[in-house]
Design a protein around this motif. Structure first.
Motif, PDB file in Angstrom:
ATOM      1  N   GLU A 187       0.946  -1.351   0.265  1.00 52.92           N
ATOM      2  CA  GLU A 187      -0.265   0.507   0.093  1.00 52.92           C
ATOM      3  C   GLU A 187       0.697   1.167  -0.299  1.00 52.92           C
ATOM      4  O   GLU A 187       0.254   2.401  -0.245  1.00 52.92           O
ATOM      5  N   GLY A 188       1.888   0.985   0.297  1.00 55.29           N
ATOM      6  CA  GLY A 188       2.460   2.468   0.754  1.00 55.29           C
ATOM      7  C   GLY A 188       3.573   2.153  -0.545  1.00 55.29           C
ATOM      8  O   GLY A 188       4.701   3.800  -0.682  1.00 55.29           O
ATOM      9  N   LEU A 189       3.712   1.862  -1.641  1.00 52.98           N
ATOM     10  CA  LEU A 189       4.294   2.227  -2.653  1.00 52.98           C
ATOM     11  C   LEU A 189       4.173   2.967  -3.632  1.00 52.98           C
ATOM     12  O   LEU A 189       2.836   3.669  -3.859  1.00 52.98           O
ATOM     13  N   PRO A 190       4.693   3.953  -4.577  1.00 54.82           N
ATOM     14  CA  PRO A 190       4.984   5.057  -5.101  1.00 54.82           C
ATOM     15  C   PRO A 190       3.895   4.183  -6.199  1.00 54.82           C
ATOM     16  O   PRO A 190       4.224   3.140  -6.848  1.00 54.82           O
ATOM     17  N   GLY A 191       2.976   5.163  -6.671  1.00 55.33           N
ATOM     18  CA  GLY A 191       2.011   3.954  -7.933  1.00 55.33           C
ATOM     19  C   GLY A 191       1.250   3.257  -7.649  1.00 55.33           C
ATOM     20  O   GLY A 191       0.387   3.070  -8.263  1.00 55.33           O
ATOM     21  N   TYR A 192       0.802   2.838  -6.183  1.00 60.95           N
ATOM     22  CA  TYR A 192      -0.207   2.275  -5.793  1.00 60.95           C
ATOM     23  C   TYR A 192      -1.442   2.580  -6.149  1.00 60.95           C
ATOM     24  O   TYR A 192      -2.308   3.554  -5.697  1.00 60.95           O
ATOM     25  N   GLY A 193      -2.429   2.011  -6.517  1.00 55.60           N
ATOM     26  CA  GLY A 193      -3.618   1.550  -7.114  1.00 55.60           C
ATOM     27  C   GLY A 193      -4.444   3.004  -8.373  1.00 55.60           C
ATOM     28  O   GLY A 193      -4.897   3.018  -9.480  1.00 55.60           O
TER      29      GLY A 193
END
Length: 145
Positions: A29-35
């Motif tokens: 969930e904390g990754l860049p580009g999540y979602g």
């Protein structure tokens, strides 16, 4: 991911289980580009995609030096004609003329330069004419009747 695949367990099942557990813990969930959709999903495959991405992120030019200087000269002329003062026009053109002069003395590798220094006075005349026309357009219809 430090645990080893147990013997007798299918590799795909092992990896799927690790992904499912990480997702349940919220590790993604904390990754860049999540979602967000993948930007290059519809683009054709390019073996050097990561190199090009790195160059773009680092701001490196992929143009040969001669072409980069031509582009810089074009941009400088546009910027000079849009400048607010004569001093800015002279500063912009002087800076790019120094680079052109240096490139003419010692041509950079790549295609021919095909550039000459800008005639500062000629560009200033064009800049003044544009300013007069803009002032004339602004002056027409403005003011009390």
């Amino acid at each position: 991911m430090t645990e080893r695949k147990p013997p007798g367990v299918d590799f795909e099942t092992f990896v799927d289980r690790q992904i499912r557990e990480a997702a349940a813990r919220g590790d993604f969930e904390g990754l860049p580009g999540y979602g967000k959709p993948l930007a290059s999903l519809d683009a054709p495959y390019d073996e050097l995609w990561w190199v090009k991405g790195k160059l773009h992120r680092e701001g490196f030019a992929v143009l040969p030096p001669a072409l980069a200087l031509r582009k810089e000269a074009e941009d400088a002329l546009v910027k000079a004609l849009a400048a607010r003062s004569e001093r800015q026009v002279r500063a912009i053109l002087t800076e790019v003329n120094e680079k052109i002069r240096a490139a003419l003395r010692r041509p950079p590798p790549g295609p021919p330069l095909n550039l000459t220094e800008f005639d500062v006075e000629a560009v200033l005349r064009t800049w003044r004419e544009r300013g007069d026309r803009a002032a004339g357009r602004a002056g027409t219809g403005a003011g009390p009747a």
